[in-house]
Design a protein around this motif. Structure first.
Motif, short mmCIF file in Angstrom:
data_model
loop_
_atom_site.label_atom_id
_atom_site.label_comp_id
_atom_site.label_asym_id
_atom_site.label_seq_id
_atom_site.Cartn_x
_atom_site.Cartn_y
_atom_site.Cartn_z
N VAL A 1 -10.27 4.48 -25.87
CA VAL A 1 -9.74 3.17 -25.27
C VAL A 1 -9.59 3.15 -23.84
N VAL A 2 -10.45 2.13 -23.24
CA VAL A 2 -11.06 2.02 -22.13
C VAL A 2 -10.50 1.15 -21.21
N ALA A 3 -9.70 1.19 -20.43
CA ALA A 3 -9.16 1.03 -18.80
C ALA A 3 -9.71 -0.03 -18.53
N VAL A 4 -9.55 -1.25 -17.87
CA VAL A 4 -10.38 -2.06 -17.41
C VAL A 4 -8.46 -2.73 -16.70
N GLY A 5 -8.26 -2.68 -15.40
CA GLY A 5 -7.90 -2.97 -14.07
C GLY A 5 -7.92 -3.76 -12.55
N TYR A 6 -7.01 -4.36 -12.70
CA TYR A 6 -7.37 -4.70 -10.66
C TYR A 6 -6.37 -4.85 -10.43
N SER A 7 -6.95 -4.33 -9.31
CA SER A 7 -5.40 -4.17 -7.97
C SER A 7 -4.50 -3.49 -8.70
N ASN A 8 -3.86 -3.80 -9.00
CA ASN A 8 -2.55 -3.03 -9.82
C ASN A 8 -2.54 -2.38 -10.40
N GLY A 9 -2.52 -3.50 -11.47
CA GLY A 9 -3.55 -2.65 -12.92
C GLY A 9 -4.21 -1.56 -12.61
N ALA A 10 -4.87 -1.67 -11.49
CA ALA A 10 -6.14 -0.61 -11.35
C ALA A 10 -5.35 0.68 -10.69
N ASN A 11 -4.60 0.25 -10.13
CA ASN A 11 -4.08 1.83 -9.35
C ASN A 11 -3.20 2.22 -10.65
N ILE A 12 -2.51 1.70 -11.65
CA ILE A 12 -1.81 2.72 -12.44
C ILE A 12 -2.93 2.99 -13.06
N ALA A 13 -3.98 2.22 -13.71
CA ALA A 13 -4.84 2.69 -14.84
C ALA A 13 -5.21 3.97 -13.96
N GLY A 14 -5.74 4.28 -12.25
CA GLY A 14 -6.09 5.64 -12.05
C GLY A 14 -4.54 6.74 -12.31
N SER A 15 -3.23 6.04 -12.48
CA SER A 15 -2.61 6.38 -12.39
C SER A 15 -2.33 7.58 -13.78
N GLY B 1 0.87 -1.33 -0.04
CA GLY B 1 -0.07 0.15 0.37
C GLY B 1 0.87 1.22 0.20
N VAL B 2 2.11 1.26 -0.05
CA VAL B 2 3.45 2.38 -0.20
C VAL B 2 3.56 2.29 -1.31
N PHE B 3 3.01 3.31 -2.59
CA PHE B 3 3.81 3.29 -3.43
C PHE B 3 4.95 3.92 -3.94
N ASP B 4 5.87 3.55 -4.63
CA ASP B 4 6.82 4.38 -5.16
C ASP B 4 6.99 5.50 -5.84
N GLU B 5 6.48 6.70 -5.69
CA GLU B 5 5.95 7.37 -6.30
C GLU B 5 7.01 7.81 -7.28
N GLU B 6 8.48 8.39 -7.33
CA GLU B 6 9.30 8.41 -8.53
C GLU B 6 9.20 6.92 -9.41
N ASP B 7 8.53 5.55 -9.28
CA ASP B 7 8.15 4.87 -10.42
C ASP B 7 7.40 5.03 -10.43
N LEU B 8 6.27 5.09 -9.94
CA LEU B 8 4.65 5.28 -10.65
C LEU B 8 4.94 6.19 -11.44
N LEU B 9 5.61 7.74 -11.02
CA LEU B 9 5.40 8.21 -12.19
C LEU B 9 5.78 8.02 -14.14
N PHE B 10 7.15 7.11 -13.38
CA PHE B 10 7.91 6.93 -14.70
C PHE B 10 7.09 5.95 -15.59
N ARG B 11 6.79 4.85 -14.32
CA ARG B 11 5.48 3.59 -15.69
C ARG B 11 4.52 4.28 -16.05
N THR B 12 4.08 4.92 -15.61
CA THR B 12 2.68 6.03 -15.79
C THR B 12 3.04 6.58 -17.15
N LYS B 13 3.74 6.92 -17.87
CA LYS B 13 4.36 7.83 -18.61
C LYS B 13 5.06 6.36 -19.56
N GLU B 14 5.72 5.56 -18.88
CA GLU B 14 5.78 5.02 -20.09
C GLU B 14 4.67 3.65 -20.35
N LEU B 15 3.87 3.53 -20.11
CA LEU B 15 2.11 3.08 -19.94
C LEU B 15 1.14 4.03 -21.44
#
Ligand code: MLT
Length: 204
Positions: free
Chosen positions: A96-110, A64-78
């Protein structure tokens, strides 16, 4: 990103971007895509991060504690992966409709939090708040379905409420579906998401 692509039968149906949970892979959610919109094109990437060998879409420092720097990098990558795939497979970038579960839902939210226009809608199964203290883009034409569990030990109901408030304050129309269940994706939740998608997109 490594991925599966399946072309659609109906060019007017939105493309589904399937985003798996921790420990999943690019094939996990293909059956879900078929239930949600059998005629849609499907783009399903494999998360590039490994946590003890388990694929994820971004690093976390603890549960439940995200690495914010990596989250931003990976969101851009996606986001870049979606743009490149839309060109390669000749997809309507605006559908394009995202369908995410758990960690996948979290990057979709990002993606929703950081890139206006990247998704036309999102189905988030058991999402958390991806980031706090940032101004969200205008989401006034973005419908969002959230599936949540009253007894989810990973995403507390209060976090679901907070995410709903944040998305709504950016203009999104948010539908929250509650199950008396934990973090798992139940059949009833999938059926609710499927009904919501059909009501939202007449082409599904
Ligand atoms: C996350 O790290 O994205 C959430 O804790 C959900 C999970 O993958 O367990």
């Amino acid at each position: 990103m490594k991925h599966v692509f399946r072309s659609g039968v109906d060019p007017d149906a939105p493309t589904l971007l399937m985003l798996h949970g921790t420990g999943g892979n690019e094939k996990d959610l293909l059956p879900l895509a078929r239930i949600l919109s059998p005629d849609s094109a499907v783009l399903s990437p494999l998360g590039n991060v490994r946590e003890n060998g388990m694929p994820r879409f971004f690093r976390r420092l603890a549960e439940g504690v995200f690495d914010e720097e990596d989250l931003l990098f990976r969101t851009k990558e996606l986001k870049e992966f979606i743009d490149e795939s839309a060109e390669k497979y000749e997809l309507d970038r605006k559908q394009v409709v995202a369908v995410g579960y758990s960690n996948g839902a979290n990057i979709a939210g990002s993606l929703l939090f950081h890139y206006p226009g990247v998704l036309c809608a999102a189905i988030l199964h058991h999402p958390m708040v991806p980031r706090r203290g940032v101004a969200l883009p205008d989401l006034s034409d973005v419908p969002v379905f959230i599936g949540a569990g009253r007894n989810d030990p990973i995403c507390a109901p209060s976090e679901t409420d907070e995410l709903q408030r944040l998305l709504e304050s950016a203009g999104a129309s948010v539908h929250v579906h509650w199950e008396h269940a934990g973090h798992q994706l139940t059949r009833a939740e999938v059926e609710a998401a499927s009904r919501w998608l059909r009501d939202t997109f007449k082409t599904v």
